[in-house]
Motif scaffolding. Structure first.
Motif, PDB file in Angstrom:
ATOM      1  N   MET A  77       0.834  -1.198   0.000  1.00 58.88           N
ATOM      2  CA  MET A  77       0.000   0.000   0.000  1.00 58.88           C
ATOM      3  C   MET A  77       0.876   1.258   0.000  1.00 58.88           C
ATOM      4  O   MET A  77       0.597   2.228  -0.708  1.00 58.88           O
ATOM      5  CB  MET A  77      -0.922  -0.002   1.225  1.00 58.88           C
ATOM      6  CG  MET A  77      -1.883  -1.179   1.273  1.00 58.88           C
ATOM      7  SD  MET A  77      -3.141  -1.067  -0.009  1.00 58.88           S
ATOM      8  CE  MET A  77      -4.024  -2.616   0.268  1.00 58.88           C
ATOM      9  N   PHE A  80       2.590   1.981  -3.362  1.00 55.61           N
ATOM     10  CA  PHE A  80       1.734   2.612  -4.373  1.00 55.61           C
ATOM     11  C   PHE A  80       2.008   4.113  -4.462  1.00 55.61           C
ATOM     12  O   PHE A  80       1.959   4.701  -5.539  1.00 55.61           O
ATOM     13  CB  PHE A  80       0.266   2.368  -4.017  1.00 55.61           C
ATOM     14  CG  PHE A  80      -0.716   3.000  -4.978  1.00 55.61           C
ATOM     15  CD1 PHE A  80      -1.185   2.303  -6.062  1.00 55.61           C
ATOM     16  CD2 PHE A  80      -1.172   4.301  -4.778  1.00 55.61           C
ATOM     17  CE1 PHE A  80      -2.092   2.876  -6.942  1.00 55.61           C
ATOM     18  CE2 PHE A  80      -2.071   4.887  -5.650  1.00 55.61           C
ATOM     19  CZ  PHE A  80      -2.535   4.164  -6.736  1.00 55.61           C
ATOM     20  N   PHE A  81       2.298   4.738  -3.317  1.00 55.24           N
ATOM     21  CA  PHE A  81       2.465   6.191  -3.274  1.00 55.24           C
ATOM     22  C   PHE A  81       3.904   6.647  -3.451  1.00 55.24           C
ATOM     23  O   PHE A  81       4.161   7.857  -3.486  1.00 55.24           O
ATOM     24  CB  PHE A  81       1.908   6.731  -1.949  1.00 55.24           C
ATOM     25  CG  PHE A  81       0.448   6.473  -1.759  1.00 55.24           C
ATOM     26  CD1 PHE A  81      -0.493   7.298  -2.341  1.00 55.24           C
ATOM     27  CD2 PHE A  81       0.004   5.391  -1.003  1.00 55.24           C
ATOM     28  CE1 PHE A  81      -1.856   7.064  -2.170  1.00 55.24           C
ATOM     29  CE2 PHE A  81      -1.349   5.151  -0.811  1.00 55.24           C
ATOM     30  CZ  PHE A  81      -2.277   5.988  -1.410  1.00 55.24           C
ATOM     31  N   ALA A 289      -2.894  -4.977  -4.346  1.00 52.85           N
ATOM     32  CA  ALA A 289      -2.886  -3.776  -3.502  1.00 52.85           C
ATOM     33  C   ALA A 289      -3.265  -2.537  -4.320  1.00 52.85           C
ATOM     34  O   ALA A 289      -4.051  -1.696  -3.867  1.00 52.85           O
ATOM     35  CB  ALA A 289      -1.514  -3.599  -2.865  1.00 52.85           C
ATOM     36  N   MET A 290      -2.718  -2.430  -5.531  1.00 50.52           N
ATOM     37  CA  MET A 290      -3.054  -1.287  -6.392  1.00 50.52           C
ATOM     38  C   MET A 290      -4.528  -1.306  -6.779  1.00 50.52           C
ATOM     39  O   MET A 290      -5.184  -0.258  -6.815  1.00 50.52           O
ATOM     40  CB  MET A 290      -2.173  -1.300  -7.642  1.00 50.52           C
ATOM     41  CG  MET A 290      -0.745  -0.846  -7.403  1.00 50.52           C
ATOM     42  SD  MET A 290       0.088  -0.391  -8.939  1.00 50.52           S
ATOM     43  CE  MET A 290       0.056  -1.951  -9.776  1.00 50.52           C
ATOM     44  N   ILE A 293      -6.580  -0.113  -3.786  1.00 49.39           N
ATOM     45  CA  ILE A 293      -6.485   1.342  -3.612  1.00 49.39           C
ATOM     46  C   ILE A 293      -7.296   2.061  -4.686  1.00 49.39           C
ATOM     47  O   ILE A 293      -7.983   3.053  -4.412  1.00 49.39           O
ATOM     48  CB  ILE A 293      -5.013   1.789  -3.651  1.00 49.39           C
ATOM     49  CG1 ILE A 293      -4.273   1.246  -2.422  1.00 49.39           C
ATOM     50  CG2 ILE A 293      -4.904   3.314  -3.699  1.00 49.39           C
ATOM     51  CD1 ILE A 293      -2.792   1.515  -2.419  1.00 49.39           C
ATOM     52  N   GLN A 294      -7.246   1.555  -5.918  1.00 47.43           N
ATOM     53  CA  GLN A 294      -8.017   2.144  -7.008  1.00 47.43           C
ATOM     54  C   GLN A 294      -9.511   2.082  -6.705  1.00 47.43           C
ATOM     55  O   GLN A 294     -10.246   3.056  -6.930  1.00 47.43           O
ATOM     56  CB  GLN A 294      -7.711   1.401  -8.316  1.00 47.43           C
ATOM     57  CG  GLN A 294      -8.176   2.116  -9.567  1.00 47.43           C
ATOM     58  CD  GLN A 294      -7.721   1.408 -10.832  1.00 47.43           C
ATOM     59  OE1 GLN A 294      -7.163   0.321 -10.795  1.00 47.43           O
ATOM     60  NE2 GLN A 294      -7.966   2.025 -11.966  1.00 47.43           N
ATOM     61  N   LEU A 296     -10.884   1.900  -3.663  1.00 45.52           N
ATOM     62  CA  LEU A 296     -11.161   2.797  -2.538  1.00 45.52           C
ATOM     63  C   LEU A 296     -11.224   4.252  -3.007  1.00 45.52           C
ATOM     64  O   LEU A 296     -12.076   5.028  -2.561  1.00 45.52           O
ATOM     65  CB  LEU A 296     -10.086   2.634  -1.459  1.00 45.52           C
ATOM     66  CG  LEU A 296     -10.109   1.314  -0.684  1.00 45.52           C
ATOM     67  CD1 LEU A 296      -8.915   1.226   0.254  1.00 45.52           C
ATOM     68  CD2 LEU A 296     -11.409   1.169   0.105  1.00 45.52           C
ATOM     69  N   PHE A 297     -10.306   4.621  -3.918  1.00 49.23           N
ATOM     70  CA  PHE A 297     -10.335   5.970  -4.482  1.00 49.23           C
ATOM     71  C   PHE A 297     -11.655   6.214  -5.219  1.00 49.23           C
ATOM     72  O   PHE A 297     -12.237   7.302  -5.126  1.00 49.23           O
ATOM     73  CB  PHE A 297      -9.158   6.184  -5.439  1.00 49.23           C
ATOM     74  CG  PHE A 297      -7.946   6.769  -4.777  1.00 49.23           C
ATOM     75  CD1 PHE A 297      -7.980   8.041  -4.232  1.00 49.23           C
ATOM     76  CD2 PHE A 297      -6.767   6.050  -4.692  1.00 49.23           C
ATOM     77  CE1 PHE A 297      -6.870   8.597  -3.615  1.00 49.23           C
ATOM     78  CE2 PHE A 297      -5.637   6.594  -4.081  1.00 49.23           C
ATOM     79  CZ  PHE A 297      -5.696   7.864  -3.538  1.00 49.23           C
TER      80      PHE A 297
END
Length: 318
Positions: A77, A80-81, A289-290, A293-294, A296-297
């Motif tokens: 996670m 990703f950033f 994981a990506m 996150i996608q 959740l965004f």
């Protein structure tokens, strides 16, 4: 004189009411049961794979053992950033999606309004059908058509540029993002305007007749009648566009990148980057994981977009 207090019967709770409805309509439940089971099987059971994104590493050939033995971690996670490849893909995704919202979305509304102003309904519907035809072509077909037109050596457009003394242009390489926007408009403009056209057609024509009698010109009719009349549809479509802002059109970009393999990393969006990781570098944990996150965004953007539209347009999804 004594006052008599009549107690109101207590309303059943939500779940009790639903259970009562199920018992009342139990015969219908058996018809819905197969759909519920299929939804659970194909919609919710696969979501258990989210756990892959919180494991240190997952071997595709031995994933069950790794799920049980690998320690939980949030490093994917965090990655990703900080991963520059992900940040590049995220930047490309946002650029393409935001430009689509700013250009493509208003064009669909404008086209619907223009078509509604045609006096002969049969003609306006015919034009709309013609404009919708490209939507039924798959993205590989669309990209193939425009690749033939824009080909550096034999393309019609480049031949015209060369005949006029200009220098031929490799459009797919030099103007990749612009071409993504252009092809999105070319393929989806007619189809995207259907919602707004249908909403305009449902507005009572007597309002326009009354406005015309009161001296309102066409622009005033559009501003004070047409736009407010389709505002709920505009709000819905705007929220949906904001929700999928991290999508940017995977099918289209993936098909276009196949023509310029040297630009795969520079012009990748999140979807194509995840596909590349899954196929070329089978890093299952990071890929999942990506994707999480996608998703959740997308959820956050839907809530933010709905709040924004509710505040600015006075409409919302709920």
């Amino acid at each position: 004189m004594t006052e008599v207090i009549v107690k109101q019967p207590k309303k059943p709770g939500y779940f009790k009411q639903q259970l009562k409805n199920l018992k009342k309509n139990k015969a219908i439940v058996f018809f819905v049961l197969p759909a519920i089971l299929l939804t659970l099987l194909f919609g919710y059971v696969p979501m258990t794979g989210i756990i892959f994104g919180f494991k240190k590493s997952i071997d595709p050939g031995n994933w069950f053992y790794d799920v049980l033995t690998q320690p939980f971690t949030a490093e994917h996670m965090v990655k990703f950033f900080v991963d520059p490849r992900v940040l590049t893909a995220l930047k490309n995704t946002l650029i393409i999606s935001v430009i689509k919202i700013l250009i493509f979305f208003p064009l669909t509304i404008i086209l619907a309004i223009l078509l509604s102003e045609i006096k002969r309904p049969a003609l306006s519907k015919l034009i709309l059908i013609i404009l919708c035809l490209p939507n039924f072509l798959s993205w590989p077909v669309v990209v193939g058509i425009w690749n033939n037109l824009l080909n550096l050596d034999s393309g019609l457009i480049n031949n015209l540029i060369g005949n006029m003394g200009g220098e031929k242009v490799y459009f797919f390489n030099e103007y990749f993002k612009g071409l993504v926007i252009f092809l999105s408009i070319w393929k989806g403009l007619g189809w995207g305007s259907i919602y707004f056209y249908a909403a305009i057609m449902s507005i009572d024509k007597e309002y326009y007749e009354a406005a015309e009698i009161d001296g309102a010109n066409k622009f005033q009719q559009i501003r004070f009648l047409t736009v407010p009349g389709i505002l709920p549809v505009i709000a819905l479509q705007l929220v949906m566009n904001i929700t999928y802002i991290l999508d940017a059109g995977f099918d289209q970009v993936y098909a276009m990148l196949s023509l310029v393999p040297t630009k795969t990393d520079d012009e990748a969006i999140l979807g194509t980057f995840i596909m590349k990781l899954a196929l070329e570098e089978p890093d299952v944990a990071f890929t999942v994981a990506m994707s999480v996150i996608q998703g959740l965004f997308a959820l956050v953007l839907m809530l933010v977009g709905n709040t924004f539209v509710k505040k600015k347009l006075g409409r919302s999804l709920w």
